[in-house]
Write a protein that holds these residues in place. Structure first.
Motif, PDB file in Angstrom:
ATOM      1  N   PRO A  43       0.634  -1.148  -0.141  1.00  0.00           N
ATOM      2  CA  PRO A  43       0.077   0.145   0.036  1.00  0.00           C
ATOM      3  C   PRO A  43       0.885   1.295   0.052  1.00  0.00           C
ATOM      4  O   PRO A  43       1.663   1.226   0.801  1.00  0.00           O
ATOM      5  N   ASP A  44       0.332   2.229  -0.714  1.00  0.00           N
ATOM      6  CA  ASP A  44       1.026   3.353  -0.658  1.00  0.00           C
ATOM      7  C   ASP A  44       0.210   4.451  -0.047  1.00  0.00           C
ATOM      8  O   ASP A  44       0.998   5.492   0.625  1.00  0.00           O
ATOM      9  N   ASP A  45      -0.873   4.330   0.231  1.00  0.00           N
ATOM     10  CA  ASP A  45      -1.665   5.162   1.148  1.00  0.00           C
ATOM     11  C   ASP A  45      -2.680   4.371   2.015  1.00  0.00           C
ATOM     12  O   ASP A  45      -3.028   3.274   1.707  1.00  0.00           O
ATOM     13  N   THR A  53     -19.108   2.210  -0.681  1.00  0.00           N
ATOM     14  CA  THR A  53     -18.749   0.959  -0.034  1.00  0.00           C
ATOM     15  C   THR A  53     -17.547   0.326  -0.838  1.00  0.00           C
ATOM     16  O   THR A  53     -17.705   0.218  -1.811  1.00  0.00           O
ATOM     17  N   ILE A  54     -16.740  -0.298  -0.111  1.00  0.00           N
ATOM     18  CA  ILE A  54     -15.759  -1.124  -0.572  1.00  0.00           C
ATOM     19  C   ILE A  54     -15.776  -2.592  -0.086  1.00  0.00           C
ATOM     20  O   ILE A  54     -16.068  -2.923   1.158  1.00  0.00           O
ATOM     21  N   ARG A  55     -15.745  -3.498  -1.047  1.00  0.00           N
ATOM     22  CA  ARG A  55     -15.967  -4.839  -0.488  1.00  0.00           C
ATOM     23  C   ARG A  55     -14.503  -5.584  -0.541  1.00  0.00           C
ATOM     24  O   ARG A  55     -13.659  -5.177  -1.599  1.00  0.00           O
ATOM     25  N   VAL A  56     -13.998  -6.079   0.336  1.00  0.00           N
ATOM     26  CA  VAL A  56     -12.757  -6.577   0.802  1.00  0.00           C
ATOM     27  C   VAL A  56     -13.007  -8.339   0.478  1.00  0.00           C
ATOM     28  O   VAL A  56     -13.656  -8.825   1.462  1.00  0.00           O
ATOM     29  N   VAL A  78      -9.280  -0.873   6.733  1.00  0.00           N
ATOM     30  CA  VAL A  78      -8.185  -1.382   7.761  1.00  0.00           C
ATOM     31  C   VAL A  78      -7.215  -2.195   7.023  1.00  0.00           C
ATOM     32  O   VAL A  78      -6.086  -2.428   7.470  1.00  0.00           O
ATOM     33  N   LEU A  79      -7.662  -2.752   5.840  1.00  0.00           N
ATOM     34  CA  LEU A  79      -6.746  -3.547   4.919  1.00  0.00           C
ATOM     35  C   LEU A  79      -5.453  -2.638   4.564  1.00  0.00           C
ATOM     36  O   LEU A  79      -4.384  -3.300   4.832  1.00  0.00           O
ATOM     37  N   GLU A  93      -8.004  -8.323  -1.948  1.00  0.00           N
ATOM     38  CA  GLU A  93      -8.543  -7.482  -3.026  1.00  0.00           C
ATOM     39  C   GLU A  93      -9.499  -6.636  -2.569  1.00  0.00           C
ATOM     40  O   GLU A  93     -10.629  -7.180  -1.774  1.00  0.00           O
ATOM     41  N   ALA A  94      -9.747  -5.283  -2.609  1.00  0.00           N
ATOM     42  CA  ALA A  94     -10.617  -4.174  -2.480  1.00  0.00           C
ATOM     43  C   ALA A  94     -10.999  -3.858  -3.680  1.00  0.00           C
ATOM     44  O   ALA A  94     -10.448  -3.152  -4.356  1.00  0.00           O
TER      45      ALA A  94
END
Length: 217
Positions: A43-45, A53-56, A78-79, A93-94
């Protein structure tokens, strides 16, 4: 409006940390269906969701999709935070389920804010701890709860007022963290009992009481 105001847990942010976040974070927008991060990438950020909404999810070696959790507006991803804390690449994967507006906090700013701000540290560690507790619940559900009860609960939770559940067998399998064949077999059993009707890309709940009894088992 200051984007920090979307996150109540940051309301008491110290001036030094507020300056870091306000001055070095940047707002980003993603259309629905965008893969934001994937396995094997660092991750860069750190992402903080303003809306959407994001699905992980994870994929098995056999190509089976498993939904781990979702992040919504007003929450951090939190990922990204966990991988940045551990200096690890992503294992999951997000993907954006809706259009998403988020704030991206670069690694250097993230580490500086963690170092100088008890409020920001508490915000990050609390989010990670809560998500870990949710994942333990997922493990408990997979290991100890019957598929028929889990499927019945999911159908009742997803059903519209007219009983329609707009989903596929594959999508249900991903939500229940099981194989599509298992979901299809159980749905056909429900249909034979007269509890549901099966259509293309949709399921009709016909007997909520019967499904409720199975869900309670």
């Amino acid at each position: 409006m200051d984007w920090i105001e979307h996150f109540p847990a940051l309301s008491a942010l110290e001036p030094a940390a507020r300056a870091i976040l306000a001055g070095r974070a940047r707002t980003r927008r993603f259309p629905a269906g965008t893969t934001i991060v994937g396995p094997g990438h660092a991750p860069d950020d750190m992402l903080l969701l303003i809306r959407g909404t994001i699905r992980v999810q994870q994929w098995s070696e056999q190509g089976r999709e498993i939904v781990l959790f979702r992040a919504h507006g007003g929450e951090s991803c939190v990922l990204t935070a966990a991988c940045m804390l551990a200096y690890q690449d992503y294992d999951a994967e997000a993907v954006t389920e809706t259009e998403v507006e988020a704030v991206a906090l670069p690694r250097a700013a993230f580490e500086e804010a963690i170092a100088v701000s008890p409020t920001f540290r508490r915000f990050v560690f609390t989010a990670v701890s809560r998500r870990m507790a949710e994942l333990f619940q997922v493990i408990d559900e997979i290991a100890f709860r019957r598929v028929d009860g889990r499927l019945a609960r999911k159908l009742l939770a997803m059903a519209a007022a007219d009983g329609t559940v707009a989903t596929t067998h594959q999508e249900l399998a991903a939500e229940l963290r099981t194989a599509r064949e298992v979901v299809s077999r159980q749905l056909h059993d429900f249909r034979q009992r007269g509890w549901v009707n099966l259509g293309r890309g949709a399921i009709e709940v016909r007997d909520r009481a019967a499904l409720g009894a199975v869900a309670a088992m």
